[in-house]
Design a protein around this motif. Structure first.
Motif, mmCIF file in Angstrom:
data_model
loop_
_atom_site.group_PDB
_atom_site.id
_atom_site.type_symbol
_atom_site.label_atom_id
_atom_site.label_comp_id
_atom_site.label_asym_id
_atom_site.label_seq_id
_atom_site.Cartn_x
_atom_site.Cartn_y
_atom_site.Cartn_z
ATOM 1 N N LEU A 54 0.836 -1.201 0.000
ATOM 2 C CA LEU A 54 0.000 0.000 0.000
ATOM 3 C C LEU A 54 0.872 1.253 0.000
ATOM 4 N N ASN A 55 0.405 2.221 -0.789
ATOM 5 C CA ASN A 55 1.120 3.498 -0.849
ATOM 6 C C ASN A 55 0.571 4.489 0.176
ATOM 7 N N ASP A 56 -0.709 4.215 0.610
ATOM 8 C CA ASP A 56 -1.342 5.156 1.528
ATOM 9 C C ASP A 56 -1.845 4.399 2.762
ATOM 10 N N ASP A 57 -2.098 5.143 3.833
ATOM 11 C CA ASP A 57 -2.851 4.576 4.958
ATOM 12 C C ASP A 57 -4.298 4.448 4.499
ATOM 13 N N LEU A 58 -4.932 3.315 4.741
ATOM 14 C CA LEU A 58 -6.335 3.161 4.323
ATOM 15 C C LEU A 58 -7.183 2.802 5.535
ATOM 16 N N LYS A 59 -8.225 3.606 5.747
ATOM 17 C CA LYS A 59 -9.110 3.387 6.890
ATOM 18 C C LYS A 59 -9.992 2.182 6.600
ATOM 19 N N LEU A 60 -10.148 1.310 7.569
ATOM 20 C CA LEU A 60 -10.958 0.107 7.348
ATOM 21 C C LEU A 60 -12.405 0.344 7.748
ATOM 22 N N ASP A 61 -13.302 -0.344 7.048
ATOM 23 C CA ASP A 61 -14.722 -0.229 7.362
ATOM 24 C C ASP A 61 -15.024 -1.057 8.613
ATOM 25 N N ARG A 62 -15.901 -0.522 9.464
ATOM 26 C CA ARG A 62 -16.233 -1.201 10.724
ATOM 27 C C ARG A 62 -17.008 -2.499 10.480
ATOM 28 N N GLU A 63 -17.817 -2.452 9.410
ATOM 29 C CA GLU A 63 -18.765 -3.550 9.210
ATOM 30 C C GLU A 63 -18.273 -4.630 8.240
ATOM 31 N N ARG A 64 -17.700 -4.183 7.129
ATOM 32 C CA ARG A 64 -17.495 -5.138 6.022
ATOM 33 C C ARG A 64 -16.092 -5.075 5.428
#
Ligand code: AMP
Ligand code: MG
Length: 678
Positions: free
Chosen positions: A421-431
């Motif tokens: 990954l080139n960026d920080d990616l926020k994860l979804d709480r649900e899916r």
């Protein structure tokens, strides 16, 4: 009946739409893919049983064969080259003469052989020559005249006419009957035996396989077929995929022209062109089914028309929880479809729904409907994730002896690679999320670096712009709420340019297909019993049944799962697939008349019946579900396998009666092992 089953069987209950009481369980993407592939595989096997697959092939000329899937194995009818051929323009001689010649000795040029014009001797004496120190003029691709075995390139020798006249055009001189000769300076020309000769069959031997059944035809195969004199090829007929957009908000050509489109809230139809282009990209034949409005009548009309003319219908919009989301109701209640899955644990694309429709119209074929959410990104991502593998299974084709499992396992899905990954990616709480990225090769680290296409909202088509892959991100946990730049993740390649250089993965080896999958959650025990599961016309999916069997019977490992529709196939399984299986469980969902037929058939295959076990299981099934009393339970042995035929209704009750020591001991007794002590 458990909750999952009652939801499945009661599609009409889909009127109260709140997320806590959703009519469909939310299943992981890999399970949904497997379920869809199983349905398609079973239907193709049924077609084979009905001897209908012939209608699924056609003969096309090479000009139209590019990217089609071959429906036959083609072997080279001839060798290439057919006969020994010169590789150079020059003179052919006998190697033995070369060895015995002194430097400067002359070779008489007795004729010529040029490409397309086999050997001609000046003296008209036939082709074979036995006199020594003779040569013939040859061009590249010319047949090597009989009796000669090696070629000296023209630039290495001097040709002169015997009369002393000089003629630079060797061929013209020979053709006009002038006697000529060459001399070889052995100090300069080092000739090896058979040099510059392409031996018959050295490029390709007659009988070599040029094309396998199910292989996608590319330019090289077209070239090989053409080279061996094959002008047409039997290919699988293209799958016909109809694409329908739904929604009252869509601007169509009519209201665009009349000006009535110009109202607030109207939008252009992005999905139909997008999905249609993907269908073409996936190698299928696309049919534009237009748009339907959000009414039962309009949907029924457009869907029936689509189902009559297409193998698969892909819809967009109208599958969420709103009051105007009517697609599923219309497909189930008006068109007798069965929902195979209706909600997926993914982002984007949660409401994606897959239905089968049996015997639609006059044909005894199964039709499929993939109903995608209306948001354009969801529609596109889910076309990649679900439609592509379905079409690749149909393209791959199935063989009569294959099981559903083997077909699904062998189906090509997306090529997959690791990316950083080139960026920080926020994860979804649900899916879990299928995050769109562009890829760039990092020479230093020898890996692709994935850069997010930006805002990932499912309406935001710019997130698809330039996307070459979908990175599979897990859902957030308390410990991990984002993926950090530099982390390695699995990515599915969706761009054609990548698909050409990275082979698609098959289901069996796909890491993506193993992610979150129920099928992988097998119990690890010291001595598991090997279970074979056979589903006959069940309403529940294989995954549901695997889960049930594993949750009730301890220490079992599911060895194979097969869905059968015909007795012939069941009989094949009883004969061939019970070897090495401790317990074969046949789950059926038939009315008691059919069930009696099935019961009688299974009974006739048994070597020994166990009525006591059958009674136990029957009571267990009936105590859970009164309807189970309408089904026969048959238990007995075939060779060393314990065979239990149980009803789908009340399955868990039946299994509870034999779980633990009972089934283990029964299996041991069946195998002639000593009756275990306490
Ligand atoms: P639905 O799935 O019908 O609830 O639609 C979800 C969203 O997608 C809504 O904002 C729709 O307006 C939009 N939408 C539905 N169909 C299309 C389409 N064919 N093209 C573009 N947007 C669409
Ligand atoms: Mg809508």
């Amino acid at each position: 009946m458990n909750e999952m089953m009652s939801n499945r069987n009661n599609n009409s209950s889909r009127t109260s739409k709140d997320s806590t009481n959703h009519p469909h369980p939310m299943i992981p993407v890999p399970d949904a893919m497997r379920i869809a592939l199983r349905e398609v595989a079973s239907s193709l096997l049924r077609e084979i049983d009905h001897d209908e697959p012939k209608t699924f092939t056609e003969t096309v000329s090479l000009q139209h064969a590019l990217h089609r899937s071959s429906a036959e194995i083609i072997k080279a009818p001839i060798s290439i080259p057919v006969v020994d051929t010169s590789i150079m323009d020059g003179f052919c001689i006998r190697y033995a003469d070369y060895l015995s010649a002194q430097s400067g000795d002359e070779f008489r040029v007795i004729g010529y052989s040029v490409a397309g014009d086999a050997s001609m001797r000046n003296d008209g004496e036939g082709h074979d020559s036995s006199n020594s120190f003779e040569a013939m003029y040859v061009t590249t691709g010319a047949v090597l005249p009989a009796g000669f075995d090696s070629v000296i390139p023209i630039e290495k020798v001097k040709f002169k006419e015997v009369s002393g006249e000089s003629n630079n055009d060797v061929l013209e001189s020979i053709r006009s009957g002038h006697e000529g000769c060459i001399s070889i300076d052995k100090g300069k020309v080092a000739l090896a035996e058979k040099q510059w000769v392409r031996k018959a069959g050295s490029d390709l031997k007659a009988g070599a396989v040029l094309l396998h059944e199910g292989q996608t035809i590319c330019s090289a195969q077209i070239a090989l077929l053409a080279q061996t004199g094959i002008f047409s090829v039997l290919v699988r007929r293209k799958t016909i995929v109809g694409v329908l957009s739904t929604g009252d908000e869509l601007i169509n050509e009519q209201n665009f022209q009349s000006g009535s489109w110009n109202k607030v809230g109207k939008i252009y139809d992005a999905n139909r062109p997008a999905i249609m282009s993907l269908v073409q990209n996936f190698g299928a034949l696309v049919v534009d089914l237009g748009q339907a409005s959000d009414t039962t009548e309009s949907l029924e009309e457009k869907l029936s028309a689509g189902l009559s003319s297409c193998d698969i219908v892909v819809t967009s919009g109208g599958v969420s929880m709103g009051e105007l989301d009517l697609i599923e109701n219309v497909l189930v209640q008006k068109l007798h479809g069965t929902v195979t899955f209706g909600r997926i644990h993914m982002k984007p694309g949660k409401p994606t729904t897959f239905l089968t429709i049996e015997n639609f119209g006059s044909k005894s074929l199964t039709k499929f409907v993939l109903s995608l959410p209306g948001n354009p990104v969801s529609a596109m991502v889910c076309s990649h994730l679900f439609l592509y593998p379905i079409l690749s299974l149909i393209n791959r084709g199935v063989k009569r002896h294959e099981t559903v499992n083997e077909i699904v396992d062998g189906t090509p899905v997306h090529p997959e690679i690791d990316v950083i990954l080139n960026d920080d990616l926020k994860l979804d709480r649900e899916r879990p999320e299928y995050h769109r990225v562009t890829l760039k090769w990092d020479i230093g680290r020898s890996i692709f670096v994935a850069t997010s296409t930006g805002m990932q909202r499912s309406s935001c088509l710019m997130s698809m712009n330039g996307a070459t892959a979908l990175v599979c991100l897990p859902r957030a946990t308390d410990d991990k709420t984002k993926c950090k730049a530099g982390e390695k993740h699995l990515a599915l390649l969706i761009s054609n340019s990548f698909k050409n250089i990275v082979d698609p993965q098959i289901v069996k080896h796909s890491r993506h297909m193993l992610l979150h999958s129920i099928l992988t959650k097998r119990k690890k025990t010291k001595v598991p019993l090997k279970i074979g599961l056979v589903l006959r016309k069940t309403a529940g999916s294989p995954e549901e049944h695997i889960q049930k069997v594993q949750s009730i019977l301890d220490t079992v490992e599911i060895d194979f799962v097969d869905s059968v529709h015909h007795q012939e196939r069941l009989s094949q399984i009883l004969l061939e697939k019970t070897k090495g299986i401790d317990v074969l469980i046949i789950i059926s969902n038939e009315g008691f008349r059919d069930s009696n037929k099935l019961a009688t058939f299974i009974d006739s295959c048994l070597h020994k019946r166990s009525d006591a076990l059958a009674l136990q299981m029957r009571q267990g099934a009936a105590s859970e579900c009164g309807l189970a009393a309408l089904f026969e339970v048959i238990v007995g042995t075939i060779n060393e396998t314990l065979v239990c035929s149980v009803p789908e209704e009340g399955l868990e009750g039946a299994l509870r009666k034999i779980h633990g020591r009972v089934i283990f001991h029964a299996a041991m007794i069946t195998q002639g092992k000593p009756y275990p002590q306490k």
